[in-house]
Enzyme design. Structure first.
Site, PDB file in Angstrom:
ATOM      1  N   HIS A 138      -1.207   1.642  -4.803  1.00  0.00           N
ATOM      2  CA  HIS A 138      -1.449   2.803  -4.774  1.00  0.00           C
ATOM      3  C   HIS A 138      -0.443   3.699  -5.599  1.00  0.00           C
ATOM      4  CE1 HIS A 138      -3.710   2.105  -0.740  1.00  0.00           C
ATOM      5  NE2 HIS A 138      -4.563   1.911  -1.740  1.00  0.00           N
TER       6      HIS A 138
ATOM      7  N   GLN B 289       0.867  -1.229  -0.208  1.00  0.00           N
ATOM      8  CA  GLN B 289      -0.161  -0.121   0.071  1.00  0.00           C
ATOM      9  C   GLN B 289       0.915   1.185  -0.084  1.00  0.00           C
ATOM     10  OE1 GLN B 289      -2.039  -2.185   3.602  1.00  0.00           O
ATOM     11  NE2 GLN B 289      -3.505  -0.240   2.840  1.00  0.00           N
TER      12      GLN B 289
END
Ligand SMILES: [Zn+2]
Length: 246
Positions: free
Chosen positions: A123, A105
């Site tokens: 991300h 992430q």
């Protein structure tokens, strides 16, 4: 973290051939990048009544790009950050054919900097940026060095970081790859993030292998499903694991 827990993790690592590592902010804290969601982290503070989630959103980017970039430069970019013991150990594990992939992430790009190849950055990555008009690529320095809104030197378009903002969908092919790796993993290590909070939950839910391991400083929702939970700093834990060739 105690010796027995480290031994248990070592045993799992030694018996695994397809480890997938799912990591969050806690993986990079030892590199000096604050944990977004921890009590003292970035998301705890507010600026002018605006939460970081609001500032780092697609809507805010388009409506108030100048303020977006001010905040982004101040809180999202860490040009001095280097891979820590966790990143380095994961590189060794990939080299030794024990680690299948890393799903992260984090947007700091430190797994790639450590040398890992199969990295799924859910991300995106602060090192990749592009002109919204002509698509020309730009390094992080172009954002850092710009005053106000960073502009393309060819066409004057706004340079946008390839980082997923709140309100934007995740990159489809990255998600497909990440889910495939997790589905085929024999061991899933979830580290420095919560198991039960999105987007982790929709990914880790695909795991059907043998060992689910949770490494985190604090208790996390969902950890009761794990075969092994070790409380501590991710880098300090992984530093103690020996990498033996598969
Ligand atoms: Zn351009």
């Amino acid at each position: 973290m105690n010796d027995g827990e480290i031994r248990a993790l070592q045993q799992i690592v030694d018996r695994s051939r397809r480890i997938v590592f799912f990591g969050g902010a806690g993986v990079s804290t030892a590199s000096g990048i604050p944990d977004f969601r921890s009590a003292e982290g970035l998301y705890a503070g507010e600026e002018d009544g605006l939460s970081p989630e609001m500032i780092l959103s697609k809507t805010f980017f388009y409506l108030q790009p100048e303020r977006f970039f001010d905040y982004y430069r101040k809180h999202m970019l860490y040009p001095e950050a280097k891979p820590n013991a966790a990143h380095r150990k994961l590189f060794e594990l990939e080299q030794a054919d024990r680690l299948r992939g890393i799903v992260t992430q984090n947007v700091d790009g430190l797994h790639r900097a450590a040398g890992n190849i199969r990295v799924y950055e859910l991300h995106g990555n602060v090192h990749e940026n592009h002109c919204m008009d002509c698509n020309a690529p730009y390094p992080m320095e172009a954002i850092l060095q710009a005053e106000g809104i960073p502009r393309c030197k060819d066409c004057g378009g706004v340079i946008k970081p390839d980082v997923t903002l709140y309100g934007e969908p995740l990159e489809k092919y990255v998600c497909i790859g990440a889910i495939r790796e997790i589905t085929n993993a024999d061991t899933l290590v979830v580290a420095g993030t919560s198991l039960a909070v999105e987007p982790a939950a929709s990914f880790t839910g695909h795991f059907r292998g043998k060992h689910l391991v949770v490494l985190n400083r604090d208790p996390v929702p969902g950890e009761e499903q794990a075969t092994l939970v070790i409380r501590g700093d991710v880098a300090e834990i992984l530093e103690r694991i020996e990498v033996r060739p598969a």
